[in-house]
Design a protein around this motif. Structure first.
Motif, PDB file in Angstrom:
ATOM      1  N   GLY A  24      57.834  24.517  53.518  1.00  0.00           N
ATOM      2  CA  GLY A  24      58.423  23.718  52.453  1.00  0.00           C
ATOM      3  C   GLY A  24      57.544  23.573  51.231  1.00  0.00           C
ATOM      4  N   ALA A  25      56.909  24.671  50.822  1.00  0.00           N
ATOM      5  CA  ALA A  25      56.008  24.632  49.662  1.00  0.00           C
ATOM      6  C   ALA A  25      56.599  25.446  48.524  1.00  0.00           C
ATOM      7  CB  ALA A  25      54.625  25.153  50.040  1.00  0.00           C
ATOM      8  N   SER A  26      57.728  24.982  48.004  1.00  0.00           N
ATOM      9  CA  SER A  26      58.453  25.742  46.980  1.00  0.00           C
ATOM     10  C   SER A  26      58.129  25.318  45.553  1.00  0.00           C
ATOM     11  CB  SER A  26      59.968  25.592  47.183  1.00  0.00           C
ATOM     12  OG  SER A  26      60.373  26.073  48.436  1.00  0.00           O
ATOM     13  N   ARG A  28      55.157  23.487  42.697  1.00  0.00           N
ATOM     14  CA  ARG A  28      53.792  23.060  42.428  1.00  0.00           C
ATOM     15  C   ARG A  28      53.658  21.543  42.439  1.00  0.00           C
ATOM     16  NH1 ARG A  28      52.955  26.409  37.020  1.00  0.00           N
ATOM     17  NH2 ARG A  28      55.213  26.015  37.020  1.00  0.00           N
ATOM     18  N   GLY A  29      54.750  20.828  42.142  1.00  0.00           N
ATOM     19  CA  GLY A  29      54.702  19.378  42.122  1.00  0.00           C
ATOM     20  C   GLY A  29      54.989  18.718  43.449  1.00  0.00           C
ATOM     21  N   GLY A  30      55.112  19.493  44.529  1.00  0.00           N
ATOM     22  CA  GLY A  30      55.469  18.947  45.824  1.00  0.00           C
ATOM     23  C   GLY A  30      54.278  18.747  46.740  1.00  0.00           C
ATOM     24  N   ILE A  31      54.511  18.042  47.833  1.00  0.00           N
ATOM     25  CA  ILE A  31      53.452  17.791  48.810  1.00  0.00           C
ATOM     26  C   ILE A  31      52.997  19.096  49.455  1.00  0.00           C
ATOM     27  CG2 ILE A  31      52.912  16.671  51.015  1.00  0.00           C
ATOM     28  CD1 ILE A  31      54.778  14.396  50.197  1.00  0.00           C
ATOM     29  N   GLY A  32      53.932  20.010  49.733  1.00  0.00           N
ATOM     30  CA  GLY A  32      53.572  21.256  50.394  1.00  0.00           C
ATOM     31  C   GLY A  32      52.540  22.048  49.630  1.00  0.00           C
ATOM     32  N   CYS A  33      52.723  22.176  48.327  1.00  0.00           N
ATOM     33  CA  CYS A  33      51.755  22.906  47.509  1.00  0.00           C
ATOM     34  C   CYS A  33      50.415  22.196  47.501  1.00  0.00           C
ATOM     35  CB  CYS A  33      52.292  23.073  46.090  1.00  0.00           C
ATOM     36  SG  CYS A  33      51.209  24.042  44.999  1.00  0.00           S
ATOM     37  N   GLY A  40      43.293  25.434  51.450  1.00  0.00           N
ATOM     38  CA  GLY A  40      42.609  26.567  50.845  1.00  0.00           C
ATOM     39  C   GLY A  40      41.242  26.188  50.302  1.00  0.00           C
ATOM     40  N   ALA A  41      41.156  25.016  49.681  1.00  0.00           N
ATOM     41  CA  ALA A  41      39.880  24.558  49.136  1.00  0.00           C
ATOM     42  C   ALA A  41      38.858  24.319  50.243  1.00  0.00           C
ATOM     43  CB  ALA A  41      40.084  23.273  48.335  1.00  0.00           C
ATOM     44  N   TYR A  42      39.339  24.015  51.465  1.00  0.00           N
ATOM     45  CA  TYR A  42      38.451  23.811  52.605  1.00  0.00           C
ATOM     46  C   TYR A  42      38.089  25.125  53.300  1.00  0.00           C
ATOM     47  CZ  TYR A  42      39.055  18.692  52.593  1.00  0.00           C
ATOM     48  OH  TYR A  42      39.036  17.359  52.271  1.00  0.00           O
ATOM     49  N   GLY A  43      38.589  26.248  52.775  1.00  0.00           N
ATOM     50  CA  GLY A  43      38.178  27.549  53.286  1.00  0.00           C
ATOM     51  C   GLY A  43      39.222  28.338  54.030  1.00  0.00           C
ATOM     52  N   ALA A  44      40.410  27.742  54.305  1.00  0.00           N
ATOM     53  CA  ALA A  44      41.428  28.424  55.099  1.00  0.00           C
ATOM     54  C   ALA A  44      42.174  29.476  54.287  1.00  0.00           C
ATOM     55  CB  ALA A  44      42.427  27.408  55.646  1.00  0.00           C
ATOM     56  N   SER A  45      42.679  30.491  54.971  1.00  0.00           N
ATOM     57  CA  SER A  45      43.729  31.346  54.415  1.00  0.00           C
ATOM     58  C   SER A  45      45.053  30.644  54.666  1.00  0.00           C
ATOM     59  CB  SER A  45      43.729  32.721  55.093  1.00  0.00           C
ATOM     60  OG  SER A  45      42.604  33.478  54.690  1.00  0.00           O
ATOM     61  N   VAL A  46      45.990  30.788  53.745  1.00  0.00           N
ATOM     62  CA  VAL A  46      47.205  29.990  53.795  1.00  0.00           C
ATOM     63  C   VAL A  46      48.450  30.857  53.657  1.00  0.00           C
ATOM     64  CG1 VAL A  46      48.424  27.995  52.858  1.00  0.00           C
ATOM     65  CG2 VAL A  46      45.932  28.092  52.705  1.00  0.00           C
ATOM     66  N   TYR A  47      49.388  30.642  54.561  1.00  0.00           N
ATOM     67  CA  TYR A  47      50.728  31.243  54.452  1.00  0.00           C
ATOM     68  C   TYR A  47      51.646  30.147  53.938  1.00  0.00           C
ATOM     69  CZ  TYR A  47      54.698  34.244  55.662  1.00  0.00           C
ATOM     70  OH  TYR A  47      55.827  35.038  55.616  1.00  0.00           O
ATOM     71  N   VAL A  48      52.242  30.377  52.776  1.00  0.00           N
ATOM     72  CA  VAL A  48      53.095  29.402  52.107  1.00  0.00           C
ATOM     73  C   VAL A  48      54.559  29.769  52.359  1.00  0.00           C
ATOM     74  CG1 VAL A  48      53.776  28.439  49.880  1.00  0.00           C
ATOM     75  CG2 VAL A  48      51.371  28.957  50.333  1.00  0.00           C
ATOM     76  N   HIS A  49      55.247  28.913  53.119  1.00  0.00           N
ATOM     77  CA  HIS A  49      56.669  29.142  53.372  1.00  0.00           C
ATOM     78  C   HIS A  49      57.495  28.435  52.308  1.00  0.00           C
ATOM     79  CE1 HIS A  49      60.375  27.104  54.777  1.00  0.00           C
ATOM     80  NE2 HIS A  49      60.707  28.332  55.153  1.00  0.00           N
ATOM     81  N   HIS A  50      58.604  29.061  51.921  1.00  0.00           N
ATOM     82  CA  HIS A  50      59.471  28.445  50.913  1.00  0.00           C
ATOM     83  C   HIS A  50      60.933  28.784  51.191  1.00  0.00           C
ATOM     84  CE1 HIS A  50      60.046  32.370  48.857  1.00  0.00           C
ATOM     85  NE2 HIS A  50      58.787  32.584  49.223  1.00  0.00           N
ATOM     86  N   ALA A 115      54.154  21.160  59.220  1.00  0.00           N
ATOM     87  CA  ALA A 115      55.615  21.239  59.086  1.00  0.00           C
ATOM     88  C   ALA A 115      56.055  20.240  58.020  1.00  0.00           C
ATOM     89  CB  ALA A 115      56.287  20.956  60.424  1.00  0.00           C
ATOM     90  N   ASN A 116      56.010  20.676  56.788  1.00  0.00           N
ATOM     91  CA  ASN A 116      56.268  19.798  55.643  1.00  0.00           C
ATOM     92  C   ASN A 116      57.713  19.834  55.166  1.00  0.00           C
ATOM     93  OD1 ASN A 116      55.475  18.344  53.021  1.00  0.00           O
ATOM     94  ND2 ASN A 116      56.239  20.311  52.262  1.00  0.00           N
ATOM     95  N   HIS A 117      58.482  20.829  55.546  1.00  0.00           N
ATOM     96  CA  HIS A 117      59.824  21.026  55.016  1.00  0.00           C
ATOM     97  C   HIS A 117      60.783  19.926  55.481  1.00  0.00           C
ATOM     98  CE1 HIS A 117      60.078  22.628  59.078  1.00  0.00           C
ATOM     99  NE2 HIS A 117      61.383  22.425  59.012  1.00  0.00           N
TER     100      HIS A 117
END
Length: 276
Positions: A24-26, A28-33, A40-50, A115-117
């Motif tokens: 649920g990261a569709s 830039r103004g949402g919680i998912g993003c 990502g800032a903590y070092g993780a690779s991220v898969y962004v679902h939308h 699970a943010n969606h």
């Protein structure tokens, strides 16, 4: 046995080498993003679902996914980390399994599931709800989350023993606090189900080294309220402002780190003192 464990020095990239999925990261103004950026800032690779069609149908509209990915990419703290985006309608019961497979196929494994969606709108009052509305919220807000957790757990079971960092974070709401959510019965019902099942899921996955927690972010300014409504809600915070997407994102990112390894089965309110 010593009462102390671990190194007290803090790693500035505590999620280095780990892989996260944020659903649920569709926008830039949402919680998912915001969550994806923090991870990502903590070092993780991220898969962004939308699922852009959902946001496109809402008053706030949809962002370009390229812009969302760019926003997450610019926050990455680890040079070797990557951001990948993928679409999917989680109302389809087969989609959770496909999504987890896509993440594992891309990165080799999945460590952190956020699970943010959720299905926005059409929550309905008691007089307004009908079977179709209830079924729609059940399919997206609850069933898909449980199927995601199931597929995630199965993917972790295929990994060699001893790999740390198994984390699941669910998103609930304020349905159990104050006056509840009488104007959004269908939504509140399904979010309440996630809060209720958190401890059961935590018990089911503890033996696999996976923590499960739920976060209630409270009212967050993601663009859905304006004018007098926006001002009235802001006045109910001691600080005089709404929560920002990065406020719950900070908590969620911390729950994904090893510092939170002893926290599981909890529903945590991150509401900035909001008065109901």
């Amino acid at each position: 046995m010593s009462p102390f464990s671990g190194d007290l020095r803090r790693d500035l990239l505590p999620l280095r080498g780990r892989v996260a999925l944020v659903t649920g990261a569709s926008r830039r103004g949402g919680i998912g993003c915001a969550v994806a950026r923090r991870l990502g800032a903590y070092g993780a690779s991220v898969y962004v679902h939308h699922h852009v069609p959902h946001d496109r149908a809402m008053p706030w509209g949809a962002d370009s996914i390229e812009a969302v990915v760019g926003s997450v990419r610019e926050a990455l703290g680890e040079p070797g980390a990557r951001v990948v985006a993928g679409a999917g309608d989680l109302a389809d019961p087969a989609e959770p399994g496909r999504l987890i497979d896509a993440v594992v196929g891309e990165f080799g494994r999945l460590d952190i599931l956020v699970a943010n969606h959720a299905l926005s709108g059409s929550g309905g009052t008691l007089d307004e709800i009908d079977a179709e509305m209830l079924d729609a919220h059940w399919a997206v807000d609850t069933r898909s989350v449980l199927l995601l957790v199931q597929a995630y757990a199965r993917s972790r079971a295929r990994l060699p023993e001893g790999i740390p960092g198994g984390r699941v974070v669910l998103m609930t709401s304020g349905q159990d606090l104050g006056g509840g959510m009488p104007g959004e019965i269908a939504y509140a019902l399904q979010k309440g189900a996630l809060a209720s099942v958190t401890r059961s899921l935590a018990g089911a996955l503890a033996g696999r080294g996976i923590t499960v927690n739920a976060v209630n972010p409270g009212p967050v300014d993601t663009g859905y309220a304006t004018g007098e409504v926006h001002a009235a809600v802001a006045a109910r915070f001691p600080g005089g402002r709404w929560g920002l997407p990065d406020d719950p994102a900070r908590l969620i990112a911390w729950l994904a780190t090893d510092e939170a390894r002893w926290i599981t089965g909890e529903v945590i309110n991150s509401e900035g003192g909001f008065r109901r």
